[in-house]
Design an enzyme around this catalytic site. Structure first.
Site, PDB file in Angstrom:
ATOM      1  N   LYS B 193       0.845  -1.192   0.000  1.00  0.00           N
ATOM      2  CA  LYS B 193       0.000   0.000   0.000  1.00  0.00           C
ATOM      3  C   LYS B 193       0.879   1.240   0.000  1.00  0.00           C
ATOM      4  O   LYS B 193       1.522   1.559   0.997  1.00  0.00           O
ATOM      5  CB  LYS B 193      -0.903   0.055   1.224  1.00  0.00           C
ATOM      6  N   GLU B 269       9.320   0.840  11.016  1.00  0.00           N
ATOM      7  CA  GLU B 269      10.344   1.873  10.946  1.00  0.00           C
ATOM      8  C   GLU B 269       9.597   3.180  11.141  1.00  0.00           C
ATOM      9  O   GLU B 269       8.875   3.619  10.253  1.00  0.00           O
ATOM     10  CB  GLU B 269      11.065   1.773   9.604  1.00  0.00           C
ATOM     11  N   CYS B 303      12.551  10.637   8.431  1.00  0.00           N
ATOM     12  CA  CYS B 303      12.369  10.113   9.782  1.00  0.00           C
ATOM     13  C   CYS B 303      13.657  10.257  10.591  1.00  0.00           C
ATOM     14  O   CYS B 303      13.623  10.306  11.806  1.00  0.00           O
ATOM     15  CB  CYS B 303      11.900   8.671   9.747  1.00  0.00           C
ATOM     16  N   GLU B 400       8.076  14.887  16.962  1.00  0.00           N
ATOM     17  CA  GLU B 400       8.534  14.869  15.572  1.00  0.00           C
ATOM     18  C   GLU B 400       7.670  15.830  14.754  1.00  0.00           C
ATOM     19  O   GLU B 400       6.452  15.681  14.686  1.00  0.00           O
ATOM     20  CB  GLU B 400       8.398  13.451  15.014  1.00  0.00           C
TER      21      GLU B 400
END
Lengths: 545, 501
Positions: B193, B269, B303, B400
């Protein structure tokens, strides 16, 4: 530049072009000083296949036209009494000398220090090896024909097995080129770290035999290049043509000059020079135990270069009473007859359990008879002539010795009339352990069949040899398969099969069959030297102690 | 019938055309979603519609899983030798190379990153990754293990089966390569996906996958939303493994779903708030350049972005001045512009999220040192932003942001900066700048992160594992390590001489 020579092949109606000379720094060049000649002979006809000039002052091409004999590769000597004949006398291949080896080693050293070795990424080495594989695949038919002309083996076998496996081998090691890894090692987490680097060894001498000229080239070149080594390759003086042809592909693939160098030469000249060279870091050899010993001695006397040896064998196959005799007889026939017995793993001693001895022998003879040994361009041929007059004479002297020592020859043993170094499948029974045909490597389609009563006796007979390359066992008893496979002293043990190799499975010998392993991840160890790096980032040294 | 996307790029850096079906790719066919609905693909440079693509659903996932399982059982998995898998992956790598600029342009159009960066990193590394794993395909090895003389014990590393892969929008093509490379090398079938924000390169790849010769059903690509397709994958009883790259929030949901359903294997991750420590003995000019790359590359949408910048008090002023100059010099604008460094953020949602973090920084008392506002009048552009005078508990220090927003923090003591750097729930990456290698290594080893860069930042190689400590993830991608994510180890015990009494 040395010029190429063109060979017309009657069986295909096409021409093959073979580069001449020595291949150094991506160019074909004449010898520095040698007047030695190497004649390439077609073992199917005993005629000189082609002769090549390495001197730029000689005529640039020489064309030899093959005969139109059906199903043959007969290279008719059209030069007889002609202008070509005069040239042919001159245009013999000049063998590379010790000085040529010096030049090639210097080229390889320079490449290692500048354009290869640690100067190129694994990704790039991978790309080039994959490209080389693509080119070999593209030229498979042409290479197979040349291999057949020079070595004698059938074209279809050269193409589908020797070359097919070689292409896969190059791709397999292409995949390893960007996966060279060392270890990090815990020493003292507060103050120190150690790690290893697997550096390329450097300049490698590689000396390959005449039984699988292309495949042994691939086995040697692929891991060495994947690791970043540079190469001085000496192909056999009997079968140098495909190695020279492959050198052209090295250029086309885009390898920098000096990464791969090819010096056709005699073992006593080029092979000796490589083995004793002070600036060659490693020598890898495939061939006889006699020569392997000399190479190792030369390495010891000179610069203690690393040595890997893949040598002879006298490999046993044990046929137990529970075995599927039909299948076992096919594998046994393949074991001794594949490549006309010119195979270091040839299963040349077959020991059969007494209860099935007669039944097995009958099937084995039937299978051996079914194989056609003929000309390499004949589609019916499952095997070709043996490679050379030397080899032919050696095999026949063994057959004679077998007869004289009292073994019973139940198949073959009769010479053919006519040209060509053909030896038909030959089977001896009633053999004794001390007979030469039982002890020595014959390297031809000559099988000794013995018998045993118990598993213990079979294992003892099988291991009664100075060699330890291959071994086979055939049994439907799983426990027996496990016990015997562990007991056999060999680098490769085949259970209910024989002689099949895979690029990702290591191959090499125990005892006097060799040192080191080729293929698989194991081969990477042969071309890397491990450097341990100790790093102190926190310990203060108390001094004086 | 799915729409065909046709687009002509006429830009200063690339001129070319692309045309491909935008259907779901299931069992080797491009099809409409089961509900016949579509997803709008938006150009982040101007907020305009680029195209509509088919929207996948739970039903489509079901169909794809059946196809994938059948393929796994018949023509893939243990039915295809490693050499063939290697050949197919190499074919795919070569096809990507042949469509290099087209893939880079699609990525720039869809994601907003610059065409140049897409070329140099996204497409280049994606090809390298696919080829790297091509090399592993025929090198899958177990071990033989000594036990007793009467037994043979060996391990087989078998493919897991049908695996789900859910990838993010920040590096759409590269995350796809990281996921499919090891999964295909080890013989798995895939339900992938892509993000609903950036589906174009994945869809384009479906065509290259077909052309490369992968049998139908090996790779299935179902663009859709996380709450529908993502959830369906995570909960599916016949998907044996799910791999996800994205936020920690969503990663937690995926792991919960896996736990609730069939205990499928999970690799995650996830996010990060990675520290970047500049010591007083660093090469300041180099540190400035790397730091800028660390936080502003890919518009901060990485990230592993080095978003917490700790600078030693002795060099704080010098560093901040130079870093500010560097940030000011970064050209923000059209991804297809000649010298653009930074394009727009990927979406309106992301733009709003980042701007809300900037507001929160201001409100919580940090000094907005640079930027902090929209660039231009359309699209999702945000100027490179630097905060100073922060406190450890501020949201802009703890959370973040995933945007071009760095916080610069002064420190004086080595132990203190290590404590501050580790004061986070994340542990993805960290960087240390110092010319004193003893100091650099001591600190690098004490940082709790899956990747520690010494005198560099944001460097990745296909051979080197990548993944997170703490709440930044589970498992490692890339390198040989990634093979473990896609193989199930079977120990085979063979008794050949022991008898039971």
């Amino acid at each position: 530049m040395a010029s190429p020579v063109e060979i017309s092949v009657a069986a295909t109606g096409k021409k093959l072009t073979v580069p001449t000379g020595l291949f150094i720094n991506n160019e074909f060049v004449p010898s520095v000083d040698s007047q030695e000649k190497i004649h390439c002979v077609n073992p199917a006809t005993e005629e000189t296949l082609c002769s090549v000039v390495a001197d730029p002052t000689e005529p640039r091409t020489a064309t030899f036209v093959g005969s139109r004999a059906l199903n043959s590769v007969r290279m008719r000597a059209e030069w007889a009494g002609s202008e070509l004949a005069r040239r042919a006398a001159i245009l013999a291949r000049r063998s590379g000398s010790a000085k040529d080896i010096d030049v090639a080693v210097a080229a390889a050293r320079k490449a290692f220090a500048t354009t290869w070795g640690k100067n190129v990424t694994g990704l790039e080495r991978s790309r080039l090896l994959n490209k080389l594989a693509d080119l070999m695949e593209r030229d498979a038919q042409q290479l197979a024909e040349l291999e057949s002309l020079n070595n004698g083996k059938p074209v279809k076998i050269a193409r589908d097995f020797d070359i097919g496996d070689s292409v896969a081998c190059l791709r397999y090691y292409a995949g390893f080129a960007d996966k060279i890894v060392g270890q990090t090692i815990e020493v003292d987490n507060k103050t120190k770290v150690a790690f290893t680097r697997h550096d390329p060894i450097g300049v490698c001498g590689q000396i390959i035999p005449w039984n699988y000229p292309i495949q042994m080239w691939a086995w040697k070149v692929a891991p060495a290049l994947a690791c970043g080594c540079t190469i001085v390759m000496k192909p056999s003086e009997f079968t140098p043509l495909t190695a020279l042809k492959l050198s052209e592909l090295i250029v086309e693939a885009g390898f920098p000059p000096g990464v791969v160098n090819t010096i056709p030469s005699l073992g006593s000249v080029g092979g000796a020079a490589l083995s004793s060279h002070m600036d060659v870091d490693k020598v890898a050899f495939t061939g006889s135990t006699v020569t392997g010993r000399k190479i190792m001695e030369a390495a010891a006397k000179s610069n203690i270069k690393k040595v890997s040896l893949e040598l002879g064998g006298k490999s046993p196959q044990l046929i137990f009473e529970s075995a599927d005799l039909e299948e076992a007889s096919k594998w046994a026939a393949l074991g001794i007859l594949y490549n006309t017995g010119q195979d270091c793993t040839a299963g040349s001693r077959v020991y059969v359990q007494e209860s099935v001895y007669d039944a097995f022998l009958e099937k084995l003879v039937e299978k051996a008879n079914a194989l056609t040994i003929g000309h390499g361009f004949d589609e019916k041929s499952g095997g070709g002539p043996v490679v050379s007059k030397v080899q032919y004479d050696k095999i026949w002297s063994y057959i004679e010795s077998g007869k004289q020592e009292g073994a019973k020859c139940i198949l073959g043993g009769e010479k053919r009339s006519g040209k060509g170094y053909f030896v038909d499948p030959t089977i001896f029974t009633d053999v004794k352990p001390d007979m030469k045909i039982v002890k020595d490597e014959i390297f031809g389609p000559v099988l000794s069949v013995g018998r045993f009563k118990t598993e213990e006796e079979g294992i003892k007979l099988a291991n009664d040899t100075s060699y330890g390359l291959g071994a086979g066992l055939h049994s439907n008893d799983a426990s027996q398969c496990m016990r015997v496979s562990q007991a056999l002293e060999a680098g490769t043990v085949w259970v209910n099969q024989y002689n099949l190799l895979y690029n990702n499975v290591p191959f090499g010998g125990k005892k006097q069959s060799g040192i080191g392993r080729e293929l698989g991840s194991y081969a990477l160890e042969e071309y890397t030297s491990v450097k341990a790096i100790h790093w102190n980032y926190g310990e203060k040294l108390d001094w004086p102690l | 019938m799915p729409q065909t996307f046709e687009y002509t790029f006429d830009t200063p850096v690339y001129k070319g055309k692309t045309s491909f079906s935008t259907g779901l790719y299931i069992n080797g066919q491009w099809v409409d979603g089961s509900k016949g609905t579509t997803i709008d693909v938006i150009n982040p440079t101007n907020g305009q519609l680029v195209t509509k693509i088919s929207e996948g659903t739970k039903e489509d996932v079901d169909l794809a899983v059946v196809a994938a399982q059948k393929t796994f059982d018949t023509v893939w998995g243990l039915n295809t030798p490693g050499t063939r898998r290697a050949e197919l992956l190499n074919n795919l790598g070569n096809l990507m190379q042949a469509h290099f600029d087209e893939l880079a342009a699609l990525e720039a159009l869809d994601n907003g990153k610059t065409f140049g960066w897409a070329q140099d990193v996204d497409v280049t590394d994606s090809i390298a990754t696919i080829k790297y794993y091509a090399g592993w395909a025929d090198k899958i090895q177990g071990k033989t293990i000594e036990t007793t003389a009467g037994k043979l014990v060996y391990t087989r590393h078998e493919p897991i089966g049908v695996v789900g892969q859910i990838i993010p929008w920040n590096f759409p093509l590269m995350m796809m390569a990281w996921k499919i490379g090891p999964a295909l090398a080890t013989g798995n079938c895939i339900i992938l996906k892509p993000s609903e924000f950036t589906p174009l390169t994945a869809i384009r790849m479906s065509h290259l996958i077909q052309e490369a010769g992968f049998p139908p059903g090996v790779v299935n690509i179902i663009p859709g939303y996380g709450t529908t397709v993502g959830a369906a994958i995570s909960e599916h009883p016949h998907i044996d493994k799910v791999a996800f790259t994205g936020s920690t929030l969503v990663g937690r949901k995926i792991m919960e779903a896996a736990a609730r359903t069939n205990l499928k294997n999970v690799t995650l991750e996830l996010g990060g708030k990675s520290p970047n420590i500049i010591f007083d003995d660093a090469d300041i000019d180099q540190a400035v350049r790397f730091t800028s790359h660390g936080i502003f590359w890919n518009h901060g949408q990485a990230c592993c972005a080095g978003s917490r910048i700790y600078v030693h008090a002795k060099v704080y002023d010098e560093f901040l001045t130079k870093f500010t100059d560097k940030a000011k010099s970064l050209k923000v604008g059209d991804p297809f512009g000649l010298d653009t460094y930074q394009g727009p953020q990927v979406s309106q949602i992301q733009f709003d999220r980042i701007m809300s973090y900037i507001d929160s920084g201001r409100q919580q008392g940090a000094t907005l040192h640079l930027g902090g506002e929209r660039h231009g009048s359309e699209g999702y552009f945000i100027k490179p932003t630097i905060f100073t005078d922060t406190k450890p508990d501020m949201r802009i220090v703890q959370e973040e942001i995933f945007g071009p927003v760095g916080v610069v923090i002064r420190f004086e003591d080595d132990d203190d900066v290590i404590n501050q750097a580790n004061d986070t729930m994340y542990g993805l990456a960290a960087a240390v700048f110092s010319k004193n290698i003893d100091r650099a290594l001591q600190v690098a080893h004490k940082l709790k992160a899956g990747t520690a860069w010494v005198n560099c930042i944001n460097q990745l190689h296909p051979q080197v594992p990548f993944g997170g400590f703490k709440q930044s993830g589970i498992g490692r991608e890339l390198g040989e390590y990634a093979l473990e994510n896609y193989t199930a180890v079977k120990a085979v015990h063979v008794n050949f001489s022991l008898s039971v009494k």
